[in-house]
Design a protein around this motif. Structure first.
Motif, PDB file in Angstrom:
ATOM      1  N   UNK B  61       0.817  -1.209   0.000  1.00  0.00           N
ATOM      2  CA  UNK B  61       0.000   0.000   0.000  1.00  0.00           C
ATOM      3  C   UNK B  61       0.854   1.264   0.000  1.00  0.00           C
ATOM      4  N   UNK B  62       2.026   1.175   0.624  1.00  0.00           N
ATOM      5  CA  UNK B  62       2.863   2.364   0.726  1.00  0.00           C
ATOM      6  C   UNK B  62       3.203   2.949  -0.645  1.00  0.00           C
ATOM      7  N   UNK B  63       3.409   2.050  -1.604  1.00  0.00           N
ATOM      8  CA  UNK B  63       3.753   2.506  -2.960  1.00  0.00           C
ATOM      9  C   UNK B  63       2.563   3.184  -3.635  1.00  0.00           C
ATOM     10  N   UNK B  64       1.362   2.906  -3.106  1.00  0.00           N
ATOM     11  CA  UNK B  64       0.153   3.420  -3.760  1.00  0.00           C
ATOM     12  C   UNK B  64      -0.349   4.709  -3.137  1.00  0.00           C
ATOM     13  N   UNK B  65       0.419   5.250  -2.206  1.00  0.00           N
ATOM     14  CA  UNK B  65      -0.066   6.412  -1.461  1.00  0.00           C
ATOM     15  C   UNK B  65      -0.031   7.686  -2.295  1.00  0.00           C
ATOM     16  N   UNK B  66      -1.103   8.484  -2.171  1.00  0.00           N
ATOM     17  CA  UNK B  66      -1.140   9.810  -2.793  1.00  0.00           C
ATOM     18  C   UNK B  66      -0.527  10.821  -1.830  1.00  0.00           C
ATOM     19  N   UNK B  67       0.628  11.340  -2.198  1.00  0.00           N
ATOM     20  CA  UNK B  67       1.284  12.303  -1.323  1.00  0.00           C
ATOM     21  C   UNK B  67       0.844  13.727  -1.704  1.00  0.00           C
ATOM     22  N   UNK B  68       0.770  14.593  -0.690  1.00  0.00           N
ATOM     23  CA  UNK B  68       0.445  15.997  -0.952  1.00  0.00           C
ATOM     24  C   UNK B  68       1.742  16.713  -1.328  1.00  0.00           C
ATOM     25  N   UNK B  69       1.698  17.472  -2.424  1.00  0.00           N
ATOM     26  CA  UNK B  69       2.885  18.217  -2.844  1.00  0.00           C
ATOM     27  C   UNK B  69       3.105  19.381  -1.881  1.00  0.00           C
ATOM     28  N   UNK B  70       4.268  19.421  -1.256  1.00  0.00           N
ATOM     29  CA  UNK B  70       4.603  20.536  -0.365  1.00  0.00           C
ATOM     30  C   UNK B  70       6.101  20.490  -0.138  1.00  0.00           C
ATOM     31  N   UNK B  71       6.652  21.584   0.315  1.00  0.00           N
ATOM     32  CA  UNK B  71       8.087  21.621   0.545  1.00  0.00           C
ATOM     33  C   UNK B  71       8.521  20.555   1.544  1.00  0.00           C
ATOM     34  N   UNK B  72       7.717  20.421   2.599  1.00  0.00           N
ATOM     35  CA  UNK B  72       8.121  19.499   3.669  1.00  0.00           C
ATOM     36  C   UNK B  72       7.801  18.042   3.351  1.00  0.00           C
ATOM     37  N   UNK B  73       6.985  17.811   2.319  1.00  0.00           N
ATOM     38  CA  UNK B  73       6.632  16.436   1.912  1.00  0.00           C
ATOM     39  C   UNK B  73       6.267  15.561   3.093  1.00  0.00           C
ATOM     40  N   UNK B  74       5.352  16.033   3.910  1.00  0.00           N
ATOM     41  CA  UNK B  74       5.083  15.300   5.142  1.00  0.00           C
ATOM     42  C   UNK B  74       3.629  14.871   5.317  1.00  0.00           C
ATOM     43  N   UNK B  75       2.813  14.970   4.246  1.00  0.00           N
ATOM     44  CA  UNK B  75       1.402  14.596   4.371  1.00  0.00           C
ATOM     45  C   UNK B  75       0.972  13.771   3.171  1.00  0.00           C
ATOM     46  N   UNK B  76       0.028  12.868   3.415  1.00  0.00           N
ATOM     47  CA  UNK B  76      -0.529  12.066   2.324  1.00  0.00           C
ATOM     48  C   UNK B  76      -1.994  11.770   2.612  1.00  0.00           C
ATOM     49  N   UNK B  77      -2.675  11.219   1.602  1.00  0.00           N
ATOM     50  CA  UNK B  77      -4.055  10.786   1.802  1.00  0.00           C
ATOM     51  C   UNK B  77      -4.051   9.383   2.419  1.00  0.00           C
ATOM     52  N   UNK B  78      -4.952   9.136   3.343  1.00  0.00           N
ATOM     53  CA  UNK B  78      -5.037   7.812   3.979  1.00  0.00           C
ATOM     54  C   UNK B  78      -5.343   6.739   2.941  1.00  0.00           C
ATOM     55  N   UNK B  79      -4.816   5.537   3.159  1.00  0.00           N
ATOM     56  CA  UNK B  79      -5.070   4.430   2.230  1.00  0.00           C
ATOM     57  C   UNK B  79      -5.992   3.388   2.845  1.00  0.00           C
ATOM     58  N   UNK B  80      -6.284   3.537   4.138  1.00  0.00           N
ATOM     59  CA  UNK B  80      -7.295   2.697   4.787  1.00  0.00           C
ATOM     60  C   UNK B  80      -7.836   3.454   5.988  1.00  0.00           C
ATOM     61  N   UNK B  81      -8.744   2.813   6.740  1.00  0.00           N
ATOM     62  CA  UNK B  81      -9.288   3.475   7.930  1.00  0.00           C
ATOM     63  C   UNK B  81      -8.714   2.879   9.210  1.00  0.00           C
ATOM     64  N   UNK B  82      -7.803   1.912   9.067  1.00  0.00           N
ATOM     65  CA  UNK B  82      -7.263   1.238  10.244  1.00  0.00           C
ATOM     66  C   UNK B  82      -6.108   2.038  10.855  1.00  0.00           C
ATOM     67  N   UNK B  83      -5.217   2.543  10.016  1.00  0.00           N
ATOM     68  CA  UNK B  83      -4.130   3.381  10.533  1.00  0.00           C
ATOM     69  C   UNK B  83      -4.709   4.641  11.204  1.00  0.00           C
ATOM     70  N   UNK B  84      -5.658   5.336  10.555  1.00  0.00           N
ATOM     71  CA  UNK B  84      -6.285   6.472  11.252  1.00  0.00           C
ATOM     72  C   UNK B  84      -6.949   6.066  12.577  1.00  0.00           C
TER      73      UNK B  84
END
Lengths: 428, 428
Positions: B61-84
């Motif tokens: 799943x990690x390879x499938x993550x949608x990352x948010x473009x930002x300088x700090x590159x520190x946020x992404x969209x969740x890929x499931x509801x279990x980690x949240x």
């Protein structure tokens, strides 16, 4: 194992379950009201193509967009529900029935500066009615009627719909020789923030003393709705002004026809919706006594929804409730805690494992009657079990010990009075 | 103006309003069932910190993550509801009441390869019960009970819960001298795809002919649930095996206590949930006659939910419905069209503007009785108005012409039979 400190990103609202229940209750009231007036749901992807989101170009929101990191850099998170609606209507034009009444309750994303009460992820609850080529002015009156229903159900029926018409304003400015009214509209929009005197001063800079005075007299009108409409009819013979007046008057009359009390409507010539793209009717909604929290629902009519995506002419009218911000404000005012109700009314507590199956029997009997009941089957001392019940906020616990099991009875303890009674299973 | 072709990003489901109504109906049934069993809602941000999402590390799943473009590159969209959920429970640990029963129905994001029936944005509908230090095995039986309710309401009560226990499997493998069972579990998990013979061949490669035969005999058991449980009790004296058997037996018995019919339960020793993190109970759910669409609801028990975020031991059990994929499969099977009902039952059509106000009176009267009614006030010929009614799929139109207005009557036209009758307003 290395422990990562658990935390959300900054600027988002995350609630505890009991608060979430209240939030969801409000969201449900909004949704049910939208449906009651025959608005249909749509649900669009949170991620849209940049060419869609940026089609209009410019604007403040563009700077706040969350872009998805990818080689092609061609996707971002939506910042409102209006651009997705425009794209949706243009894309599915052939399959839709106009006027198309849709609601959309969903999250949108803006990289706002981090400050109290400002959210980077927030719910918008939008209703819009989209016509093909034309759209009856009746629809402009229907939207506040729906919103009135919602706030009535939320026990905030004491609200004021401030309505105005951009054509009327622009026609009026043209009759004063002001052709480009953008700056004047923006100034008037700030009136409540900066006060009447400062508004006047700014208008003088934009026009002249005489015109500024005329504008101030025009917008600062406290006459009743009927009187104001009558007064306005002799005010200018500018064509656009008269068209706007006719529309405003119809919207007002339809609102009355739809049983919105006159006392909850205020034709307010100072409402402009500043930089927005509205071309005719504009609205803001205030809860009386809570004017400080600002407009709780705004909107207006636009000439053409999807000009960036379609050659079809699609006029529309819409209103939007910013639910996340509204909930925050309700919380700040202390209006939420009162709304927290018990989610589970009774908790069944078997004293030891032998009573578990009997507990499930009791559970099934009560649940089949629609009661909000649950069972606690974890190991532990009685005190731990009662602490769980207490934290859950149940009204009563149903205790099943060896005696109760032997006699097919239950002991019901009222959590408020502490009173405890016995009942047979059959009498439950 | 330049026209941008309106389209969504690839790999997302976007429905027309009438399909959306069915989708929402299913979603509502799921939500109401979750609530009926006293699961509480949570709603977490779609964007999470990378340090949270990547805490566990590795995985597909990690390879499938949608990352948010930002300088700090520190946020992404969740890929499931279990980690949240893990982050939520760890973050709000002090404010939660354990066992914590929560549901979460929301969208998750995965950059899947673009193919039919695979979605990059999709709804998951999760229920989990999280204990503190320990969690009664009863909860493992409660989850399928809730799921049974849902499919019953969806008219798919003819389903099979396949249940198994990882401890039982691993204990059995240990008794065969297989200490690391990862590859064996993965092979067994493929059984339905590759067939029994191929499974045997692969197991031979991993172990030896004799052990492969023993494993095949073990997993390919068609005995009834009761018989199988009895047979298993004499099978091995490995401690882990016996612990797993005790759990499996309790889960089964509680499922029976909770009125899940025995015919809908199948203890299936070949169910492993492959690479998932489950440590005890595992489930898959199949709709009988539609086994091809795969498991419609899977899950299991895990030893410690939030070990990456908290030192607290938080065992849990969860099940999840992949609603977007399920809806797609129902669509493919032609099961959705039948579900589309009329949203608006009657449409009021005033023949010209004079009848508009009367139309609103009729509208208010019918709406106050809870009828799904709307009014058409657009300009245009009668044919255009009837086309609108037709597309809307209403059962009847209420026509208000000059006669009807004069006599305070209405003409009601049945859209199916074409039959038209007159009624007085008073009799409506």
């Amino acid at each position: 194992m290395k422990i990562v400190k658990p935390s959300t990103i900054a600027g988002v609202m995350e609630l505890l379950p009991k608060e979430q229940l209240v939030f969801d209750k409000i969201k449900n009231i909004i949704e049910e009201s939208y449906k009651k007036y025959q608005f249909m749901p749509i649900d669009t992807p949170v991620i849209e193509k940049n060419e869609i989101l940026f089609a209009k170009g410019g604007g403040e929101t563009e700077k706040q967009i969350y872009e998805i990191a990818s080689e092609s850099k061609d996707m971002s998170l939506r910042f409102d529900l209006t651009v997705p609606l425009a794209r949706y209507v243009a894309e599915h034009f052939q399959d839709l029935n106009f006027p198309f009444k849709r609601y959309h309750i969903a999250k949108v994303y803006r990289g706002e500066r981090n400050q109290k009460g400002r959210y980077r992820e927030f719910y918008q609850c939008d209703i819009d009615i989209i016509g093909h080529n034309s759209l009856s002015i009746y629809n402009d009156a229907l939207l506040p009627r729906v919103i009135y229903d919602i706030f009535d159900k939320l026990n905030f029926s004491d609200l004021t719909f401030k309505i105005n018409n951009r054509k009327l304003l622009n026609g009026f400015f043209r009759s004063l020789g002001i052709e480009d009214s953008t700056d004047v509209l923006r100034t008037i929009d700030k009136k409540d923030k900066i006060g009447l005197d400062n508004t006047y001063e700014e208008l003088v800079k934009l026009t002249c003393e005489e015109k500024a005075k005329t504008i101030i007299d025009f917008i600062n009108n406290t006459a009743s709705n009927q009187t104001l409409l009558e007064k306005l009819s002799g005010f200018s013979d500018n064509e656009l002004f008269l068209e706007g007046l006719d529309e405003l008057s119809k919207v007002y009359n339809y609102m009355i026809d739809l049983d919105i009390p006159d006392k909850n409507i205020k034709i307010d010539l100072a409402i402009t919706r500043g930089l927005d793209y509205y071309t005719s009717t504009v609205y803001e909604t205030f809860i009386n006594g809570y004017e400080k929290i600002g407009s709780v629902c705004s909107g207006g009519r636009y000439e053409d929804l999807a000009s960036n995506f379609s050659k079809q002419k699609l006029p529309g009218v819409g209103m939007s409730i910013g639910l996340t911000r509204l909930f925050y404000q309700f919380q700040e005012l202390g209006l939420i805690d009162d709304q927290i109700e018990s989610f589970t009314d009774s908790l069944i507590i078997p004293m030891d494992e032998e009573a578990n199956e009997y507990g499930i029997e009791v559970l099934k009997k009560l649940r089949s009657r629609g009661e909000a009941v649950d069972i606690y089957l974890e190991d532990g001392k009685f005190k731990k079990k009662m602490t769980y019940a207490d934290k859950l906020g149940v009204k009563e616990v149903i205790i099943l010990g060896a005696d109760e099991l032997a006699n097919k009875e239950v002991s019901i303890k009222n959590m408020q009075t502490g009173e405890q009674i016995k009942k047979s299973f059959a009498d439950l």
